[in-house]
Design a protein around this motif. Sequence first.
Motif, PDB file in Angstrom:
ATOM      1  N   ILE A   8       0.860  -1.176   0.000  1.00 30.72           N
ATOM      2  CA  ILE A   8       0.000   0.000   0.000  1.00 30.72           C
ATOM      3  C   ILE A   8       0.899   1.228   0.000  1.00 30.72           C
ATOM      4  CG2 ILE A   8      -1.841   1.226   1.231  1.00 30.72           C
ATOM      5  CD1 ILE A   8      -2.325  -1.512   2.733  1.00 30.72           C
ATOM      6  N   ILE A   9       0.513   2.253  -0.762  1.00 26.28           N
ATOM      7  CA  ILE A   9       1.312   3.475  -0.817  1.00 26.28           C
ATOM      8  C   ILE A   9       0.404   4.700  -0.741  1.00 26.28           C
ATOM      9  CG2 ILE A   9       1.329   3.501  -3.345  1.00 26.28           C
ATOM     10  CD1 ILE A   9       4.177   4.707  -3.173  1.00 26.28           C
ATOM     11  N   SER A  10       0.905   5.725  -0.066  1.00 27.94           N
ATOM     12  CA  SER A  10       0.295   7.050  -0.047  1.00 27.94           C
ATOM     13  C   SER A  10       1.408   8.053  -0.291  1.00 27.94           C
ATOM     14  CB  SER A  10      -0.368   7.363   1.297  1.00 27.94           C
ATOM     15  OG  SER A  10      -1.490   6.553   1.527  1.00 27.94           O
ATOM     16  N   VAL A  11       1.044   9.187  -0.898  1.00 24.34           N
ATOM     17  CA  VAL A  11       2.034  10.215  -1.174  1.00 24.34           C
ATOM     18  C   VAL A  11       1.463  11.568  -0.754  1.00 24.34           C
ATOM     19  CG1 VAL A  11       3.452  11.345  -2.935  1.00 24.34           C
ATOM     20  CG2 VAL A  11       2.900   8.910  -3.163  1.00 24.34           C
ATOM     21  N   GLY A  12       2.247  12.300   0.013  1.00 24.98           N
ATOM     22  CA  GLY A  12       1.840  13.638   0.438  1.00 24.98           C
ATOM     23  C   GLY A  12       2.434  13.978   1.782  1.00 24.98           C
ATOM     24  N   LYS A  13       2.498  15.250   2.052  1.00 26.97           N
ATOM     25  CA  LYS A  13       3.038  15.698   3.332  1.00 26.97           C
ATOM     26  C   LYS A  13       2.124  15.246   4.467  1.00 26.97           C
ATOM     27  CE  LYS A  13       5.478  19.587   1.400  1.00 26.97           C
ATOM     28  NZ  LYS A  13       5.657  21.016   1.335  1.00 26.97           N
ATOM     29  N   PRO A  14       2.679  15.041   5.650  1.00 27.43           N
ATOM     30  CA  PRO A  14       1.880  14.546   6.770  1.00 27.43           C
ATOM     31  C   PRO A  14       1.041  15.635   7.440  1.00 27.43           C
ATOM     32  CG  PRO A  14       4.141  14.777   7.430  1.00 27.43           C
ATOM     33  CD  PRO A  14       4.097  15.087   5.963  1.00 27.43           C
ATOM     34  N   HIS A  15       0.240  16.295   6.658  1.00 25.51           N
ATOM     35  CA  HIS A  15      -0.668  17.316   7.166  1.00 25.51           C
ATOM     36  C   HIS A  15      -1.955  16.628   7.617  1.00 25.51           C
ATOM     37  CE1 HIS A  15      -3.409  20.793   6.966  1.00 25.51           C
ATOM     38  NE2 HIS A  15      -2.311  21.499   7.189  1.00 25.51           N
ATOM     39  N   TRP A  16      -2.631  17.172   8.610  1.00 26.40           N
ATOM     40  CA  TRP A  16      -3.841  16.539   9.143  1.00 26.40           C
ATOM     41  C   TRP A  16      -4.879  16.285   8.059  1.00 26.40           C
ATOM     42  CZ3 TRP A  16      -8.642  18.726   8.755  1.00 26.40           C
ATOM     43  CH2 TRP A  16      -8.710  20.086   8.459  1.00 26.40           C
ATOM     44  N   GLU A  17      -4.933  17.147   7.029  1.00 26.31           N
ATOM     45  CA  GLU A  17      -5.916  16.974   5.959  1.00 26.31           C
ATOM     46  C   GLU A  17      -5.697  15.695   5.161  1.00 26.31           C
ATOM     47  OE1 GLU A  17      -5.626  20.552   3.646  1.00 26.31           O
ATOM     48  OE2 GLU A  17      -6.997  21.642   4.977  1.00 26.31           O
ATOM     49  N   ILE A  41       4.439   5.562   3.211  1.00 29.35           N
ATOM     50  CA  ILE A  41       3.976   6.944   3.084  1.00 29.35           C
ATOM     51  C   ILE A  41       5.173   7.775   2.648  1.00 29.35           C
ATOM     52  CG2 ILE A  41       2.977   8.946   4.231  1.00 29.35           C
ATOM     53  CD1 ILE A  41       1.750   6.993   6.297  1.00 29.35           C
ATOM     54  N   ILE A  42       5.083   8.348   1.460  1.00 27.64           N
ATOM     55  CA  ILE A  42       6.156   9.191   0.938  1.00 27.64           C
ATOM     56  C   ILE A  42       5.744  10.650   1.110  1.00 27.64           C
ATOM     57  CG2 ILE A  42       7.509   9.856  -1.083  1.00 27.64           C
ATOM     58  CD1 ILE A  42       7.086   7.037  -2.171  1.00 27.64           C
ATOM     59  N   LEU A  85      -3.529   4.470  -1.648  1.00 28.26           N
ATOM     60  CA  LEU A  85      -4.488   4.877  -0.633  1.00 28.26           C
ATOM     61  C   LEU A  85      -4.440   6.382  -0.441  1.00 28.26           C
ATOM     62  CD1 LEU A  85      -6.496   4.357   1.707  1.00 28.26           C
ATOM     63  CD2 LEU A  85      -4.496   3.863   3.161  1.00 28.26           C
ATOM     64  N   GLN A  86      -5.590   7.036  -0.611  1.00 27.43           N
ATOM     65  CA  GLN A  86      -5.713   8.458  -0.297  1.00 27.43           C
ATOM     66  C   GLN A  86      -6.732   8.585   0.836  1.00 27.43           C
ATOM     67  OE1 GLN A  86      -6.041  11.659  -3.339  1.00 27.43           O
ATOM     68  NE2 GLN A  86      -7.921  12.190  -2.268  1.00 27.43           N
ATOM     69  N   PRO A  87      -6.247   8.630   2.093  1.00 24.28           N
ATOM     70  CA  PRO A  87      -7.159   8.667   3.239  1.00 24.28           C
ATOM     71  C   PRO A  87      -7.586  10.075   3.648  1.00 24.28           C
ATOM     72  CG  PRO A  87      -4.921   8.438   4.015  1.00 24.28           C
ATOM     73  CD  PRO A  87      -4.854   8.458   2.495  1.00 24.28           C
ATOM     74  N   LEU A 103      -1.017   4.621 -14.051  1.00 19.79           N
ATOM     75  CA  LEU A 103      -0.057   3.520 -13.911  1.00 19.79           C
ATOM     76  C   LEU A 103      -0.750   2.181 -13.659  1.00 19.79           C
ATOM     77  CD1 LEU A 103       2.575   5.412 -11.751  1.00 19.79           C
ATOM     78  CD2 LEU A 103       2.860   4.666 -14.137  1.00 19.79           C
ATOM     79  N   GLU A 104      -2.082   2.205 -13.700  1.00 18.03           N
ATOM     80  CA  GLU A 104      -2.909   1.005 -13.516  1.00 18.03           C
ATOM     81  C   GLU A 104      -2.708   0.367 -12.139  1.00 18.03           C
ATOM     82  OE1 GLU A 104      -3.670  -1.402 -17.083  1.00 18.03           O
ATOM     83  OE2 GLU A 104      -2.226  -0.068 -18.088  1.00 18.03           O
ATOM     84  N   THR A 105      -2.700   1.227 -11.131  1.00 13.00           N
ATOM     85  CA  THR A 105      -2.657   0.783  -9.743  1.00 13.00           C
ATOM     86  C   THR A 105      -4.028   1.036  -9.131  1.00 13.00           C
ATOM     87  OG1 THR A 105      -0.298   1.278  -9.586  1.00 13.00           O
ATOM     88  CG2 THR A 105      -1.517   1.130  -7.511  1.00 13.00           C
ATOM     89  N   MET A 106      -4.533   0.080  -8.397  1.00 13.12           N
ATOM     90  CA  MET A 106      -5.840   0.197  -7.745  1.00 13.12           C
ATOM     91  C   MET A 106      -5.827   1.386  -6.787  1.00 13.12           C
ATOM     92  SD  MET A 106      -8.785  -1.490  -7.617  1.00 13.12           S
ATOM     93  CE  MET A 106      -8.370  -3.168  -8.073  1.00 13.12           C
ATOM     94  N   VAL A 107      -6.981   2.080  -6.699  1.00 18.42           N
ATOM     95  CA  VAL A 107      -7.097   3.255  -5.845  1.00 18.42           C
ATOM     96  C   VAL A 107      -8.214   3.062  -4.825  1.00 18.42           C
ATOM     97  CG1 VAL A 107      -7.686   5.722  -5.789  1.00 18.42           C
ATOM     98  CG2 VAL A 107      -6.212   4.830  -7.608  1.00 18.42           C
ATOM     99  N   LEU A 108      -7.887   3.405  -3.570  1.00 16.58           N
ATOM    100  CA  LEU A 108      -8.862   3.502  -2.487  1.00 16.58           C
ATOM    101  C   LEU A 108      -8.749   4.906  -1.938  1.00 16.58           C
ATOM    102  CD1 LEU A 108     -10.834   2.599  -0.250  1.00 16.58           C
ATOM    103  CD2 LEU A 108      -8.868   1.597   0.947  1.00 16.58           C
ATOM    104  N   THR A 109      -9.869   5.622  -1.913  1.00 16.87           N
ATOM    105  CA  THR A 109      -9.870   6.993  -1.443  1.00 16.87           C
ATOM    106  C   THR A 109     -11.060   7.231  -0.530  1.00 16.87           C
ATOM    107  OG1 THR A 109      -9.822   9.329  -2.149  1.00 16.87           O
ATOM    108  CG2 THR A 109     -11.137   7.811  -3.483  1.00 16.87           C
TER     109      THR A 109
END
Length: 171
Positions: A8-17, A41-42, A85-87, A103-109
């Motif tokens: 599982i991968i997520s990308v973004g700064k660790p902001h509360w949002e 988490i990148i 994963l975009q939580p 990139l044909e990767t499954m998305v969960l948001t």
Amino acid sequence: MQLVNFEIISVGKPHWENGYVYALDACKILKEAGFLFHYLIIGDSHDMELQYQIHDLELTDQVTLMGQKSLEFIKNKIQYANLFLQPSIKEGISDFVLQAIALETMVLTTDCGKVDEMIFNGTTGFIVPIRNTKAIAECIIEIQSLSEEKKSDIKRDALKTLKKQNKESRP
């Protein structure tokens, strides 16, 4: 029976949002269920709150925080992940969700912003309510249990939707 780690991968700064605290709580549920996974988490490897939560939830073997990386590096990680994963709590559809689809990767948001313009639950990806750690965990297990044919269908339909919307948005 699951024999290998589900990446599982997520990308973004660790902001509360970005909702990483909820994703990590979902990881604890996955671990307690015996689900084998690795969550990357990148964005910022030095976030003390996330580091503390990972330690507190005993997820140090399952979760990796990584600092900012090049777009090429990120694309490579997304391409080989089982799930993007975009939580998020308060974000529209991110560029990285679009990148994952391309990139044909499954998305969960989560159902924040306008993600429902691109992600149709169960058809082009998966949507769960914001802040719902149980729904995130259950959906990850559901995605992992899908047949390879169903996973391919969802990723293909997501890519078709992305291409169609890109054509429609051009002048």
